[in-house]
Design a protein around this motif. Sequence first.
Motif, PDB file in Angstrom:
ATOM      1  N   LEU A 146      13.760  34.978  82.133  1.00 30.96           N
ATOM      2  CA  LEU A 146      14.005  34.751  80.710  1.00 30.96           C
ATOM      3  C   LEU A 146      15.486  34.573  80.393  1.00 30.96           C
ATOM      4  N   LEU A 147      16.312  35.449  80.952  1.00 30.36           N
ATOM      5  CA  LEU A 147      17.714  35.527  80.507  1.00 30.36           C
ATOM      6  C   LEU A 147      18.746  35.285  81.598  1.00 30.36           C
ATOM      7  N   ALA A 148      18.369  35.471  82.845  1.00 39.99           N
ATOM      8  CA  ALA A 148      19.303  35.348  83.982  1.00 39.99           C
ATOM      9  C   ALA A 148      20.608  36.075  83.684  1.00 39.99           C
ATOM     10  N   SER A 149      21.745  35.361  83.739  1.00 36.87           N
ATOM     11  CA  SER A 149      23.035  36.050  83.613  1.00 36.87           C
ATOM     12  C   SER A 149      23.323  36.516  82.185  1.00 36.87           C
ATOM     13  N   GLU A 150      22.459  36.157  81.237  1.00 37.72           N
ATOM     14  CA  GLU A 150      22.693  36.635  79.871  1.00 37.72           C
ATOM     15  C   GLU A 150      22.163  38.046  79.628  1.00 37.72           C
ATOM     16  N   TYR A 151      21.432  38.571  80.595  1.00 42.40           N
ATOM     17  CA  TYR A 151      20.947  39.944  80.466  1.00 42.40           C
ATOM     18  C   TYR A 151      22.126  40.912  80.643  1.00 42.40           C
ATOM     19  N   ALA A 209      23.023  39.215  88.288  1.00 40.94           N
ATOM     20  CA  ALA A 209      24.397  39.558  88.649  1.00 40.94           C
ATOM     21  C   ALA A 209      25.338  38.399  88.307  1.00 40.94           C
ATOM     22  N   GLY A 210      24.876  37.433  87.517  1.00 44.10           N
ATOM     23  CA  GLY A 210      25.714  36.320  87.088  1.00 44.10           C
ATOM     24  C   GLY A 210      25.432  35.048  87.883  1.00 44.10           C
ATOM     25  N   ARG A 211      26.139  33.972  87.494  1.00 41.07           N
ATOM     26  CA  ARG A 211      26.012  32.737  88.267  1.00 41.07           C
ATOM     27  C   ARG A 211      26.981  32.834  89.434  1.00 41.07           C
ATOM     28  N   ARG A 212      26.437  32.707  90.667  1.00 42.06           N
ATOM     29  CA  ARG A 212      27.257  32.964  91.851  1.00 42.06           C
ATOM     30  C   ARG A 212      26.987  31.929  92.911  1.00 42.06           C
ATOM     31  N   LYS A 213      27.988  31.711  93.775  1.00 39.12           N
ATOM     32  CA  LYS A 213      27.775  30.925  94.982  1.00 39.12           C
ATOM     33  C   LYS A 213      26.813  31.689  95.869  1.00 39.12           C
ATOM     34  N   LYS A 224      21.315  42.666  92.524  1.00 41.69           N
ATOM     35  CA  LYS A 224      21.256  41.593  93.528  1.00 41.69           C
ATOM     36  C   LYS A 224      21.138  42.241  94.906  1.00 41.69           C
ATOM     37  N   CYS A 225      20.862  41.424  95.931  1.00 43.90           N
ATOM     38  CA  CYS A 225      20.863  41.928  97.295  1.00 43.90           C
ATOM     39  C   CYS A 225      22.303  42.179  97.741  1.00 43.90           C
ATOM     40  N   THR A 226      22.474  43.102  98.677  1.00 43.11           N
ATOM     41  CA  THR A 226      23.799  43.298  99.264  1.00 43.11           C
ATOM     42  C   THR A 226      23.800  42.737 100.679  1.00 43.11           C
ATOM     43  N   GLU A 227      24.987  42.450 101.177  1.00 47.01           N
ATOM     44  CA  GLU A 227      25.116  41.811 102.487  1.00 47.01           C
ATOM     45  C   GLU A 227      24.429  42.622 103.586  1.00 47.01           C
ATOM     46  N   ALA A 228      23.936  41.906 104.587  1.00 47.35           N
ATOM     47  CA  ALA A 228      23.342  42.565 105.756  1.00 47.35           C
ATOM     48  C   ALA A 228      24.376  43.508 106.358  1.00 47.35           C
ATOM     49  N   GLY A 229      23.944  44.687 106.742  1.00 47.31           N
ATOM     50  CA  GLY A 229      24.850  45.654 107.351  1.00 47.31           C
ATOM     51  C   GLY A 229      25.496  46.609 106.361  1.00 47.31           C
ATOM     52  N   SER A 230      25.085  46.561 105.099  1.00 47.25           N
ATOM     53  CA  SER A 230      25.715  47.407 104.078  1.00 47.25           C
ATOM     54  C   SER A 230      25.224  48.849 104.091  1.00 47.25           C
ATOM     55  N   TYR A 231      24.123  49.133 104.791  1.00 41.97           N
ATOM     56  CA  TYR A 231      23.548  50.480 104.732  1.00 41.97           C
ATOM     57  C   TYR A 231      23.286  51.075 106.113  1.00 41.97           C
TER      58      TYR A 231
END
Length: 433
Positions: free
Chosen positions: A152-157, A267-271, A340-347
Amino acid sequence: MTAVARESALIDQFDATRERTLELVRTLERDDFVVQTAPYMSPPKWHLGHVSWIYEAIMSKISPGYEFYSGDLAGYLNSYYQQFGSPMDKGRRGVVSRPTLEQIFDYFEETNRRVRGFIEGGLSPDNSRMITMGTHHECQHQELLIYDLQHLLASEYRPARRGTEPKPAGETGGTVRVKGGLYTLGYGGGGFCYDVELPEHRVYLEDYTIGAYPVTNGEYLLFMEDGGYGSYRHWLSDGWDRVKENGWNSPMYWEKEGDEWYTNGLAGRRKINPKEPVCHVSFYEADAYCRWAGKRLPTEAEWEKAALWNEEEQTKSVFPWGDGAPSEDRANLYESGLWKCTEAGSYPEGASPSGCHQMVGDAWEWTSSEFVGYPGFRSGFDEYNDKWFTGQKVLRGGSYATPSMAIRGTYRNFFRLDERWMFCGFRCAGDAP
Ligand code: AVJ
Ligand code: FE
């Protein structure tokens, strides 16, 4: 636990769950509550009403003769339970202006009073478990609501809270080898679980390999760049039909600008970050990637054994890291506030004894298993899970939108094979050499 201790623990859990629902909608504008942007998503107003209604459905089972407060709103609030009258078409939830938002909030408050009164009136362990199921049901809808807010809202939430991302630990990738044999699948702990996680039963597994990390965006991009979406060879027949019908050429929510892929989410518009687990792929896409890579999806038993079994000690735990509750250094769940997801290896703290990372949190993982009852299955609530035992695949592990109180290593999520608006990715498996 004494009856009084059980009662106050349940009230605390109920209150915390209700508060989390309100937290999710606190920054919404009135207009946001009523719009349905796809037939598979639901307007926030509907989720708010439905999570309250299920407690009434539960109370009516515990206490025959219970009088519903919801009365003529039942058609709107009832998702799919034929036993409680005729549910309204899911695709029409966004075309009605009544019940009004105010009525839905009044209903929310009234439900709180009734459920608290019900608990304080004294409940048997079985009935207490039914109310507990209501809180877990609400957690499921909190997660669905987050998928829907993204649509519904994407980065506007505007979330109530944003957490800070952990630093990923160096090298990632590779596979681990798991020894086969008899494995006991299903929930064996002392807390709450759904009927579909029971009964525990033995399955035989051959030796197998499984990815130490989920498949990342970077790896998935190699499949795309190699013409993965352009050749029928990698795809199941039904999957290939969906690719052509829907014009799929990337995961959902990806858009190309020049040479770069972007996504627009909570988490916003991101690459697109090549190190994050891939998210928003259907079962068909996950399956096609695996075939392209010379691998296959794990079965749910293979996934669970890799996540929970300690070969050295011959023990099984509730989570990959042991029996302790999820925490922000173990997994990326709703409480992390990362959206959002975090990079592999973060945990590294959340790794399983077999050496698998990020099995809980980030993105749900598709398995090749059909969602059906385990041998000896008995329904805990008619129509809740059991009537969906056809045409769906099991996903394991949880996502960054899953409230931590609602996840376990034995949890079985399920979706249709072409659905991809939920937060879902996968890891590959293979036959052991
Ligand atoms: C387990 C997420 C597939 O979406 O219907 C909500 C969760 N069950 N209300 C769904 C659920 C009853 C369920 N999934
Ligand atoms: Fe529901």
